[in-house]
Design a protein around this motif. Structure first.
Motif, PDB file in Angstrom:
ATOM      1  N   ARG A 232      29.555  30.228  33.612  1.00 45.72           N
ATOM      2  CA  ARG A 232      29.814  29.745  34.731  1.00 45.72           C
ATOM      3  C   ARG A 232      32.030  29.110  35.544  1.00 45.72           C
ATOM      4  O   ARG A 232      32.575  29.865  36.170  1.00 45.72           O
ATOM      5  CB  ARG A 232      29.654  28.685  35.562  1.00 45.72           C
ATOM      6  CG  ARG A 232      28.036  28.532  35.286  1.00 45.72           C
ATOM      7  CD  ARG A 232      27.460  27.284  36.034  1.00 45.72           C
ATOM      8  NE  ARG A 232      26.264  27.117  34.665  1.00 45.72           N
ATOM      9  CZ  ARG A 232      25.383  25.944  34.691  1.00 45.72           C
ATOM     10  NH1 ARG A 232      25.443  25.512  35.534  1.00 45.72           N
ATOM     11  NH2 ARG A 232      24.082  26.363  34.126  1.00 45.72           N
ATOM     12  N   ILE A 233      32.383  28.826  34.396  1.00 44.62           N
ATOM     13  CA  ILE A 233      34.158  28.892  34.652  1.00 44.62           C
ATOM     14  C   ILE A 233      34.283  29.833  34.016  1.00 44.62           C
ATOM     15  O   ILE A 233      35.437  30.149  34.736  1.00 44.62           O
ATOM     16  CB  ILE A 233      34.561  27.489  33.425  1.00 44.62           C
ATOM     17  CG1 ILE A 233      33.988  26.511  33.466  1.00 44.62           C
ATOM     18  CG2 ILE A 233      36.036  27.768  33.482  1.00 44.62           C
ATOM     19  CD1 ILE A 233      33.762  25.316  32.118  1.00 44.62           C
ATOM     20  N   ALA A 234      34.224  30.423  33.387  1.00 50.10           N
ATOM     21  CA  ALA A 234      34.764  32.030  34.090  1.00 50.10           C
ATOM     22  C   ALA A 234      34.513  33.065  34.839  1.00 50.10           C
ATOM     23  O   ALA A 234      35.621  33.566  35.593  1.00 50.10           O
ATOM     24  CB  ALA A 234      34.500  32.417  32.833  1.00 50.10           C
ATOM     25  N   ALA A 235      33.789  32.863  35.178  1.00 49.08           N
ATOM     26  CA  ALA A 235      33.168  33.549  37.430  1.00 49.08           C
ATOM     27  C   ALA A 235      34.341  32.760  37.504  1.00 49.08           C
ATOM     28  O   ALA A 235      35.053  33.242  38.980  1.00 49.08           O
ATOM     29  CB  ALA A 235      31.836  33.401  37.588  1.00 49.08           C
ATOM     30  N   ALA A 236      34.144  31.258  37.756  1.00 50.94           N
ATOM     31  CA  ALA A 236      35.225  30.904  38.407  1.00 50.94           C
ATOM     32  C   ALA A 236      36.623  31.141  38.575  1.00 50.94           C
ATOM     33  O   ALA A 236      36.900  31.518  39.935  1.00 50.94           O
ATOM     34  CB  ALA A 236      35.052  28.857  38.472  1.00 50.94           C
ATOM     35  N   GLU A 237      37.058  30.789  37.551  1.00 48.26           N
ATOM     36  CA  GLU A 237      38.792  31.583  37.569  1.00 48.26           C
ATOM     37  C   GLU A 237      38.786  32.919  37.661  1.00 48.26           C
ATOM     38  O   GLU A 237      39.597  33.416  38.409  1.00 48.26           O
ATOM     39  CB  GLU A 237      38.526  32.149  35.647  1.00 48.26           C
ATOM     40  CG  GLU A 237      39.879  31.470  35.483  1.00 48.26           C
ATOM     41  CD  GLU A 237      39.734  31.685  33.231  1.00 48.26           C
ATOM     42  OE1 GLU A 237      39.226  32.027  32.640  1.00 48.26           O
ATOM     43  OE2 GLU A 237      40.546  31.073  33.325  1.00 48.26           O
ATOM     44  N   LYS A 238      37.774  33.591  37.457  1.00 49.58           N
ATOM     45  CA  LYS A 238      37.846  34.910  38.796  1.00 49.58           C
ATOM     46  C   LYS A 238      37.579  35.012  39.399  1.00 49.58           C
ATOM     47  O   LYS A 238      38.805  35.705  40.731  1.00 49.58           O
ATOM     48  CB  LYS A 238      36.259  36.347  37.950  1.00 49.58           C
ATOM     49  CG  LYS A 238      36.119  36.353  36.432  1.00 49.58           C
ATOM     50  CD  LYS A 238      35.514  37.320  36.196  1.00 49.58           C
ATOM     51  CE  LYS A 238      34.744  37.781  35.010  1.00 49.58           C
ATOM     52  NZ  LYS A 238      33.837  37.973  35.021  1.00 49.58           N
ATOM     53  N   VAL A 239      37.456  34.153  40.320  1.00 50.40           N
ATOM     54  CA  VAL A 239      37.154  34.430  41.917  1.00 50.40           C
ATOM     55  C   VAL A 239      38.568  33.544  42.648  1.00 50.40           C
ATOM     56  O   VAL A 239      39.075  34.068  43.588  1.00 50.40           O
ATOM     57  CB  VAL A 239      36.061  32.875  42.352  1.00 50.40           C
ATOM     58  CG1 VAL A 239      34.499  34.357  42.536  1.00 50.40           C
ATOM     59  CG2 VAL A 239      36.249  31.876  42.216  1.00 50.40           C
ATOM     60  N   VAL A 240      39.200  32.615  41.836  1.00 52.37           N
ATOM     61  CA  VAL A 240      40.245  32.005  41.802  1.00 52.37           C
ATOM     62  C   VAL A 240      41.860  32.552  42.219  1.00 52.37           C
ATOM     63  O   VAL A 240      41.533  32.958  42.530  1.00 52.37           O
ATOM     64  CB  VAL A 240      40.420  30.813  40.777  1.00 52.37           C
ATOM     65  CG1 VAL A 240      41.787  30.187  40.510  1.00 52.37           C
ATOM     66  CG2 VAL A 240      39.381  30.043  41.579  1.00 52.37           C
ATOM     67  N   GLU A 241      41.283  33.892  40.670  1.00 52.85           N
ATOM     68  CA  GLU A 241      41.642  34.405  40.330  1.00 52.85           C
ATOM     69  C   GLU A 241      42.206  36.031  42.298  1.00 52.85           C
ATOM     70  O   GLU A 241      42.950  36.093  42.322  1.00 52.85           O
ATOM     71  CB  GLU A 241      42.221  35.458  39.197  1.00 52.85           C
ATOM     72  CG  GLU A 241      42.920  36.405  38.955  1.00 52.85           C
ATOM     73  CD  GLU A 241      43.103  37.967  39.623  1.00 52.85           C
ATOM     74  OE1 GLU A 241      44.548  38.388  39.917  1.00 52.85           O
ATOM     75  OE2 GLU A 241      42.175  38.510  39.779  1.00 52.85           O
TER      76      GLU A 241
END
Lengths: 389, 177
Positions: A232-241
């Motif tokens: 989930r955190i990795a996915a959040a990192e992607k959308v923040v990017e």
């Protein structure tokens, strides 16, 4: 289908039921095409939920609910779409508006309230007339141009769980970008963000992607089929990017031995990778549920420790932790979050005014970092450089 | 199959519904352990509550129901001399509740200790909100004369400054355990 190492077809439906009225709708066509060869597809002419309590024989609520997790029904929604979050009587409410593009979830969290809320009609559903939902939002928002509508799609369904099949975010995100006084909140325990990433130049800061997060052991033991905390955190990192703001919902906080360390770890894991200034809001709330959910949990998840925590049946027939314990948990997690960044917009979901007094020193006030969450007029979201409303 | 004494209890107390189903589902060793409690002749409601707590403790701790029902502490209550059967039922319930909800018990014990301290040192009884929900406490006072009221005012002032009063508010507000 595998996405970032997760086999998504593991929670795809085994049966896809399509109502005749929906056959020509693009969403139904898309799902039928993508699930061909994976799910048994049938056309349904009769009305009602095929697993409804009064039609599905003498199986128990728990059995029917479990069966419902593998059956997806495509149908049109009738009636109104947009409604204010019902909140809880006597509690401070965050003014979220909700629309439900479907109901039910193939994920299987021990504490999920849908087990009691949808127990009589447990078949998973997706509505195929989403255009009508968008029209209703647009009409309502146009009628009150000075009011900010923060609209969530994650009340009765996970906002991302079907997105690889439905591609619904490809319609929702550009729509919300177009209407000035609406803001979309997607809420999920999934990590599928591929469609969102393709919209990096179209979301215009009008979509917040949020995740429900928990202590690692709760996620591992009691949130079946969901993406891990790390995913989930990795996915959040992607959308923040990709320029989105994100949200996190620490909900429900569960009391167990070692809870402090685990929730501290969750906070640290998130903020070691997500810049705090890209976080639109964080909510915190402790475990609470209607008393009939206790029986469902015991029947469906006899191995879970959640039903045997320190919660008690309160006068309003909700089961929750005793206040001193509840407040201690809220204090702890809020303090951990505020230590990351004191301007972090942290709010409590469905808590009493005494909780606000004790935990935060008072109810949210205009002009504070919580304005966007609580103000009915709200401020417009932060717009990325180069993006315009 | 039900053991004789359990069967007799079920008939005498006209036990039916979910409690009867639960009793029928017990293994022989669990029935044997339960029979020691049946000797106290609890009402069906009391037995249901004792059994519910025991089952939940066993499930939470991953132990057998038999081991909960035959724990040393529980047997000590059953064997205690000079205590009547009603008192023993109360003690059993208190023991099981304490085991099932240790954190809640700690909170309530701590609050009770501070209330007792305030009663002893200030002569006033601080009442807690129902179910400990809310952040206000109440105080009931009665006076027969203006002089009584003056004395009470002094005691209230003393109460307001007493460390136990702060402790009560801190516990209710989740600031301390």
């Amino acid at each position: 289908m595998t996405y970032d190492g997760r086999d998504r077809s593991a929670f795809w439906p085994e049966k896809l039921l399509v109502r005749e009225e929906s056959l020509a709708d693009p969403l139904a066509k898309r799902l039928m095409s993508k699930l061909e060869g994976h799910a048994e597809i049938s056309i349904l002419s009769e009305k009602g939920d095929p697993l409804a309590a009064d039609t599905a024989g003498d199986s128990s609520d728990a059995e029917r609910f479990t069966k419902g997790k593998r059956t997806l029904l495509l149908q049109r929604h009738s009636g109104s779409w947009l409604k204010a979050c019902p909140g809880t009587s006597g509690h401070v409410c965050c003014n979220l508006w909700i629309v439900n593009p479907g109901e039910g979830c193939p994920f299987d969290c021990t504490y999920c309230y849908l087990q009691s809320y949808l127990k009589r009609n447990p078949t998973l559903k997706l509505y195929t007339n989403i255009q009508e939902m968008l029209s209703e939002i647009e009409t309502r928002a146009s009628a009150e141009p000075n009011r900010m509508f923060r609209v969530g799609t994650g009340e009765l369904i996970d906002s991302l769980v079907w997105d690889d099949l439905s591609e619904q975010t490809l319609e929702l995100v550009p729509f919300f970008a177009r209407i000035p006084n609406v803001l979309l909140e997607l809420k999920s325990k999934d990590d599928y963000v591929e469609n969102l990433l393709t919209l990096r130049n179209e979301h215009l800061g009008k979509t917040v992607v949020s995740w429900s997060v928990n202590a690692k052991s709760v996620t591992e033991k009691d949130e079946r089929s969901t993406a891990s905390l790390e995913q989930r955190i990795a996915a959040a990192e992607k959308v923040v990017e990709a320029g989105y703001r994100v949200g996190f919902h620490f909900d429900p906080l569960v009391h167990f031995e070692g809870w402090e360390d685990e929730y501290r770890d969750t906070v640290q894991s998130i903020f070691s990778r997500i810049p705090a200034e890209r976080v639109a809001w964080v909510s915190i709330s402790t475990l609470r549920y209607r008393s009939d959910l206790q029986d469902m949990m015991l029947a469906r998840f006899p191995e879970s420790k959640i039903p045997f925590g320190e919660q008690f049946l309160a006068k309003d027939r909700k089961i929750r932790y005793v206040q001193p314990l509840r407040f201690r948990m809220l204090h702890f997690v809020r303090d951990e979050l505020m230590a990351i960044r004191k301007e972090l917009p942290v709010y409590m979901c469905m808590e009493s005014s005494s909780a606000w007094r004790q935990i935060t020193g008072g109810a949210p006030v205009a002009g504070s970092e919580l304005s966007e969450v609580f103000s009915r007029k709200g401020k417009l979201p932060i717009i990325e450089e180069g993006h315009h409303l | 199959m039900m053991l004789g004494s359990l069967k007799q209890y079920v008939e005498e107390k006209h036990v039916g519904g979910s409690l009867r189903e639960r009793l029928e589902a017990l293994g022989v060793d669990e029935q044997e352990a339960l029979c020691a409690i049946l000797a106290l002749s609890p009402s069906a409601n009391t037995l249901q509550e004792l059994l519910r707590l025991s089952v939940e403790i066993a499930a939470r701790d991953g132990v057998s129901l038999h081991s909960v029902l035959s724990s040393e502490e529980l047997l000590a209550i059953l064997e205690r001399e000079g205590v009547n059967r009603k008192e023993k039922q109360k003690l059993l319930r208190a023991l099981l509740e304490e085991t099932r909800f240790p954190e809640m018990k700690k909170i309530r014990d701590s609050l009770s200790a501070h209330q007792a301290q305030l009663r002893k040192e200030c002569g006033l009884r601080l009442s807690l909100p129902e179910d400990l929900e809310g952040d206000s406490v109440s105080l009931e006072i009665s006076a027969r004369s203006p002089k009584d009221l003056e004395q009470l005012a002094a005691r209230i002032k003393q109460l307001a400054k007493h460390p136990s009063t702060k402790a009560v508010f801190d516990i209710l507000g989740g600031h301390s355990s």
